[in-house]
Design a protein around this motif. Structure first.
Motif, PDB file in Angstrom:
ATOM      1  N   SER A   1       0.524  -1.356   0.015  1.00  0.00           N
ATOM      2  CA  SER A   1       0.082   0.057  -0.128  1.00  0.00           C
ATOM      3  C   SER A   1       1.065   1.411  -0.010  1.00  0.00           C
ATOM      4  O   SER A   1       2.154   1.388   0.040  1.00  0.00           O
ATOM      5  N   LYS A   2       0.124   2.757  -0.300  1.00  0.00           N
ATOM      6  CA  LYS A   2       0.844   3.549  -0.299  1.00  0.00           C
ATOM      7  C   LYS A   2       1.692   3.850   0.603  1.00  0.00           C
ATOM      8  O   LYS A   2       3.248   4.530   0.422  1.00  0.00           O
ATOM      9  N   PRO A   3       1.521   3.846   2.125  1.00  0.00           N
ATOM     10  CA  PRO A   3       2.663   4.095   2.943  1.00  0.00           C
ATOM     11  C   PRO A   3       4.094   3.511   2.537  1.00  0.00           C
ATOM     12  O   PRO A   3       5.087   4.099   3.134  1.00  0.00           O
ATOM     13  N   ILE A   4       4.237   2.295   2.587  1.00  0.00           N
ATOM     14  CA  ILE A   4       5.270   1.454   2.023  1.00  0.00           C
ATOM     15  C   ILE A   4       5.989   1.985   0.481  1.00  0.00           C
ATOM     16  O   ILE A   4       7.009   1.984   0.941  1.00  0.00           O
ATOM     17  N   VAL A   5       4.914   2.544  -0.221  1.00  0.00           N
ATOM     18  CA  VAL A   5       5.887   2.761  -1.541  1.00  0.00           C
ATOM     19  C   VAL A   5       6.504   4.083  -1.283  1.00  0.00           C
ATOM     20  O   VAL A   5       7.244   4.311  -1.821  1.00  0.00           O
ATOM     21  N   GLN A   6       5.488   4.959  -0.618  1.00  0.00           N
ATOM     22  CA  GLN A   6       6.275   6.260  -0.311  1.00  0.00           C
ATOM     23  C   GLN A   6       7.109   5.905   0.601  1.00  0.00           C
ATOM     24  O   GLN A   6       8.327   6.617   0.546  1.00  0.00           O
ATOM     25  N   LEU A   7       7.515   5.538   1.264  1.00  0.00           N
ATOM     26  CA  LEU A   7       9.120   4.707   1.847  1.00  0.00           C
ATOM     27  C   LEU A   7      10.429   4.687   0.866  1.00  0.00           C
ATOM     28  O   LEU A   7      11.614   5.375   1.033  1.00  0.00           O
ATOM     29  N   VAL A   8       9.851   3.819   0.226  1.00  0.00           N
ATOM     30  CA  VAL A   8      10.771   3.216  -0.759  1.00  0.00           C
ATOM     31  C   VAL A   8      11.078   4.848  -1.651  1.00  0.00           C
ATOM     32  O   VAL A   8      12.036   4.876  -1.679  1.00  0.00           O
ATOM     33  N   SER A   9       9.934   5.312  -1.550  1.00  0.00           N
ATOM     34  CA  SER A   9       9.988   6.603  -2.949  1.00  0.00           C
ATOM     35  C   SER A   9      11.016   7.442  -1.653  1.00  0.00           C
ATOM     36  O   SER A   9      12.566   8.087  -2.765  1.00  0.00           O
ATOM     37  N   ASN A  10      11.064   7.550  -0.531  1.00  0.00           N
ATOM     38  CA  ASN A  10      11.954   8.464   0.511  1.00  0.00           C
ATOM     39  C   ASN A  10      13.587   8.305   0.650  1.00  0.00           C
ATOM     40  O   ASN A  10      14.190   8.781   0.467  1.00  0.00           O
ATOM     41  N   THR A  11      12.845   7.279   0.859  1.00  0.00           N
ATOM     42  CA  THR A  11      14.504   6.444   0.586  1.00  0.00           C
ATOM     43  C   THR A  11      15.072   6.667  -0.849  1.00  0.00           C
ATOM     44  O   THR A  11      16.924   6.621  -0.347  1.00  0.00           O
ATOM     45  N   SER A  12      14.711   5.568  -1.743  1.00  0.00           N
ATOM     46  CA  SER A  12      15.489   6.270  -3.057  1.00  0.00           C
ATOM     47  C   SER A  12      15.790   7.767  -3.294  1.00  0.00           C
ATOM     48  O   SER A  12      16.495   8.210  -4.412  1.00  0.00           O
ATOM     49  N   GLN A  13      14.952   8.776  -3.181  1.00  0.00           N
ATOM     50  CA  GLN A  13      15.222   9.979  -2.838  1.00  0.00           C
ATOM     51  C   GLN A  13      16.668  10.228  -2.110  1.00  0.00           C
ATOM     52  O   GLN A  13      17.590  10.657  -2.880  1.00  0.00           O
ATOM     53  N   GLN A  14      17.112  10.436  -1.228  1.00  0.00           N
ATOM     54  CA  GLN A  14      18.002   9.909  -0.246  1.00  0.00           C
ATOM     55  C   GLN A  14      19.456   9.719  -1.191  1.00  0.00           C
ATOM     56  O   GLN A  14      20.219  10.059  -1.040  1.00  0.00           O
ATOM     57  N   LEU A  15      18.641   7.857  -1.661  1.00  0.00           N
ATOM     58  CA  LEU A  15      20.058   7.665  -2.466  1.00  0.00           C
ATOM     59  C   LEU A  15      20.328   8.172  -3.484  1.00  0.00           C
ATOM     60  O   LEU A  15      21.819   8.997  -3.673  1.00  0.00           O
ATOM     61  N   ALA A  16      19.206   8.679  -4.341  1.00  0.00           N
ATOM     62  CA  ALA A  16      19.814  10.585  -5.404  1.00  0.00           C
ATOM     63  C   ALA A  16      20.417  10.836  -4.915  1.00  0.00           C
ATOM     64  O   ALA A  16      21.209  11.570  -5.791  1.00  0.00           O
ATOM     65  N   THR A  17      20.558  11.732  -3.537  1.00  0.00           N
ATOM     66  CA  THR A  17      21.593  12.485  -3.552  1.00  0.00           C
ATOM     67  C   THR A  17      23.840  11.997  -2.965  1.00  0.00           C
ATOM     68  O   THR A  17      23.903  12.942  -3.557  1.00  0.00           O
TER      69      THR A  17
END
Length: 198
Positions: free
Chosen positions: A9-25
Motif C-alpha cells: 500500500s501507499k505508506p510502503i511505496v512512499q517509504l521506498v520513494s523517500n529512501t530512493s530520493q536520499q539515495l539519489a543525493t
C-alpha cells in the motif's frame, strides 16, 4: 522468468520513494526511480510458454480469497554483492500468503529450470529449488523491497551507515497480488496482471 508478487500500500511505496530520493543525493538511482513497481517477491521461477492464462487464473483466485494484510517495513540491508534492500517483517500472515502462492503455482512451473550458480552453496535453498523451482520459498522466504542490485557506487557504504542511524520504517498493508515478467535483477520489466484484494 515470472514473478508473482505482493503489492504494498501507499505508506510502503512512499517509504521506498523517500529512501530512493536520499539515495539519489548520493548519486545512485533506485529501481523505483527508474519507474519500476514496488513489490515483494512471493514466488519467482520459470514457466513454460503458453501457461500465462493458467497462472493468471490461479493468482486471481488467490487474490479473491485474501483480504489486505498488515505489512511492516523496517531496516536497511546491503548484501555482499551490493544489493540494497528495505527489510520487510516476515509476519505469519505474509508467510502464509507466500506459501499459498508457491503451492498454487508450483505445479505450473517449468519442470527443468536453470539452477542459479549461487544456490549450490546453500543446501536448504538447493533443496527448495529442486522441489519448487525457486530457492526462496517456505523457510527460505525473506521478504524485502529491492532498491539497488550489484551497485558499483562506493557511496553505498556511507549511505548504509546513515541508514543504520535512522532505520527506514513504515507500516502499511499488502493490498493485492501481481504477475510480472522479470529482468535479470528480478524487477518487473513488464506487468502482466494485478489483482487487488477485496
Amino acid at each position: 522468468m515470472l514473478d508473482v508478487y505482493a503489492i504494498p500500500s501507499k505508506p510502503i511505496v512512499q517509504l521506498v520513494s523517500n529512501t530512493s530520493q536520499q539515495l539519489a543525493t548520493y548519486g545512485m538511482q533506485s529501481f523505483y526511480q527508474q519507474g519500476l513497481p514496488v513489490h515483494i517477491t512471493l514466488y519467482l521461477t520459470a514457466f513454460p510458454d503458453g501457461s500465462d492464462a493458467a497462472i493468471k487464473q490461479a493468482v486471481q483466485q488467490l487474490s479473491q480469497q485474501n483480504q489486505p494484510l498488515p505489512l511492516v517495513a523496517k531496516g536497511f540491508t546491503v548484501t555482499k554483492g551490493n544489493w540494497a534492500f528495505i527489510e520487510v517483517e516476515r509476519s505469519p500472515a505474509l508467510q502464509r500468503l507466500a506459501d499459498a502462492v508457491t503451492l498454487a503455482l508450483a505445479p505450473l512451473r517449468d519442470p527443468n529450470p536453470v539452477l542459479p550458480a549461487w544456490v549450490k552453496a546453500y543446501p536448504d535453498k538447493l533443496a527448495a529449488f529442486e522441489r519448487y523451482g525457486s530457492p526462496n520459498v517456505f523457510q527460505n522466504f525473506e521478504p524485502h523491497l529491492t532498491l539497488l542490485a550489484a551497485e558499483k557506487n562506493p557511496q553505498l557504504a556511507t549511505f548504509q551507515q546513515l541508514m543504520q542511524q535512522h532505520l527506514p520504517s513504515a507500516e502499511g498493508e499488502i493490498i493485492g497480488l501481481g504477475i510480472g515478467v522479470t529482468d535479470e535483477w528480478g524487477q518487473q520489466r513488464q506487468v502482466l496482471a494485478e489483482y487487488l484484494f477485496k
